[in-house]
Design an enzyme around this catalytic site. Structure first.
Site, PDB file in Angstrom:
ATOM      1  CG  ASN A 185     -10.387  16.751  11.329  1.00 43.11           C
ATOM      2  OD1 ASN A 185     -11.098  16.518  10.286  1.00 43.11           O
ATOM      3  ND2 ASN A 185      -9.286  16.078  11.442  1.00 43.11           N
ATOM      4  CE  LYS A 212      -6.685   7.890  14.256  1.00 44.95           C
ATOM      5  NZ  LYS A 212      -6.052   6.932  13.162  1.00 44.95           N
ATOM      6  CB  SER A 216      -8.807   9.663   6.034  1.00 48.77           C
ATOM      7  OG  SER A 216      -9.539   8.973   6.918  1.00 48.77           O
ATOM      8  CD  GLU A 237      -9.768   3.374   6.078  1.00 44.98           C
ATOM      9  OE1 GLU A 237      -8.791   2.700   6.161  1.00 44.98           O
ATOM     10  OE2 GLU A 237      -9.509   4.824   6.431  1.00 44.98           O
ATOM     11  CG  ASN A 282      -8.234   5.890  10.180  1.00 48.83           C
ATOM     12  OD1 ASN A 282      -7.562   6.228  10.976  1.00 48.83           O
ATOM     13  ND2 ASN A 282      -8.487   6.879   9.011  1.00 48.83           N
ATOM     14  N   GLY A 327       0.789  -1.280   0.079  1.00 49.34           N
ATOM     15  CA  GLY A 327       0.047   0.162   0.085  1.00 49.34           C
ATOM     16  C   GLY A 327       0.849   1.301   0.117  1.00 49.34           C
TER      17      GLY A 327
HETATM   18  O1  KPL Z   1      -7.411   9.703  11.556  1.00 58.45           O
HETATM   19  C1  KPL Z   1      -7.891  10.592  11.122  1.00 58.45           C
HETATM   20  C2  KPL Z   1      -8.475  10.633   9.798  1.00 58.45           C
HETATM   21  O2  KPL Z   1      -8.705  11.514   9.130  1.00 58.45           O
HETATM   22  O3  KPL Z   1      -8.702   9.637   9.398  1.00 58.45           O
HETATM   23  C3  KPL Z   1      -8.112  11.793  12.236  1.00 58.45           C
HETATM   24  C4  KPL Z   1      -7.759  11.567  13.520  1.00 58.45           C
HETATM   25  C5  KPL Z   1      -9.788  12.066  12.244  1.00 58.45           C
HETATM   26  C6  KPL Z   1      -7.408  12.997  11.831  1.00 58.45           C
HETATM   27  O4  KPL Z   1      -7.911  13.886  10.599  1.00 58.45           O
END
Ligand code: KPL
Length: 297
Positions: A194, A176, A244, A256, A98, A7
């Site tokens: 964010n 997380k 993301s 995701e 994530n 990846g």
């Molecule tokens: O992990 C993240 C993402 O964007 O996937 C965060 C912690 C929200 C930071 O942007």
């Protein structure tokens, strides 16, 4: 050390650049096989690293002492299952993405399995990857056989600090997950960075309280207040980030969500806990995804 990075998206390239700088023998593994690919990463200090990196070499894979997987969560299971037969059985596989749920999909894999949770932020800008912010990476074993790989934390720390080893990696992974359950769908729906979630305190609190309840059932003790305070800290410290999920939605890519909110809702159901706010956000993001999939993009 011989390493394959499966990846080569934004985070994968940040790791590749860091491992190369440290003198490791590294290759990338891409979905469309190619013998080399062009690494272009701007570090947090502004330095541009441009290098041609070997890729998709089965002989290198067979020599690899680590498979670092930086695919999107929904690509992990197929990607790893395709490479596992070519990888020596003692070579550890470190998943860094994530969300949660891939460990369950990979149950039965021969190699030791580890999970990584990182707060490093990276994004693509044209053909260059920008390492936007440094962060901390927590790694730890998922399978019993992976418990002996504590030395990996030191090797990765030398390449891209900070790296911390956790015997119980599920605890940081759930924290997380809580941040991702709040930030990712809400920023994707409100189309905002964010930090602008400060305008929606009630929704942030409702999502977070539901996650805390499921976490308690999973034996990860936290109070809703603590979790909420931590999530606000992540929102503020990544205030200018485009999450993301919002990046995926803007580019009309699969998100995701199934491994973030979807995982939370599945675990809640298994414990008989109601999570109406998360279920609502899940449906709204799936609706967005389906709309652009229907358009054939
Ligand atoms: O992990 C993240 C993402 O964007 O996937 C965060 C912690 C929200 C930071 O942007």
């Amino acid at each position: 050390m011989n390493i394959t990075v499966l990846g080569c998206g934004a985070l994968g390239q940040v790791w590749l650049a860091a491992l190369l700088r440290q003198g490791h023998e590294v290759q990338g593994w891409l979905r469309v096989p190619q013998s080399h690919f062009h690494l272009r990463v701007t570090g947090t200090d502004g330095e541009l690293i441009v290098q041609s990196v070997p890729a998709n070499d089965p002989a290198h894979l067979q020599r690899s002492e680590l498979l670092l997987v930086t695919l999107k969560a929904w690509q992990v299971s197929d990607g790893v299952k395709n490479l596992a037969p070519l990888l020596p059985a003692p070579t550890p596989i470190l998943l860094m993405h994530n969300g949660m749920g891939t460990m369950e999909e990979l149950r039965g894999i021969a190699q030791p399995l580890l999970l990584g949770v990182t707060t490093h932020a990276a994004r693509r800008d044209g053909n260059t990857v920008i390492h936007v912010a440094n962060g901390t990476t927590h790694i730890g074993p998922v399978s019993d056989a992976a418990q002996d790989y504590t030395a990996l934390a030191g090797i990765l720390q030398d390449a891209l600090p900070d790296v911390a080893w956790h015997d119980n990696i599920r605890a940081p992974a759930w924290r997380k997950l809580a941040a991702n359950c709040v930030i990712n769908p809400l920023t994707a729906l409100y189309n905002c960075p964010n930090g602008e979630l400060r305008a929606y305190p009630d929704e942030v609190a409702r999502v977070c309280h539901e996650v805390a309840e499921v976490m308690a059932r999973e034996n990860h003790h936290t109070t809703p207040e603590d979790l909420l305070a931590w999530v606000w800290q992540v929102i503020d410290s990544t205030g200018e980030n485009i999450s993301s999920m919002l990046q995926d939605v803007r580019a009309q890519r699969r998100t995701e969500i199934d491994y973030i909110t979807g995982y939370l809702v599945r675990r809640a159901r298994a414990h008989g806990v109601a999570t109406p706010e998360n279920a609502r956000l899940y449906e709204l993001i799936k609706h967005k995804e389906n709309a652009y999939e229907r358009l054939g993009t």
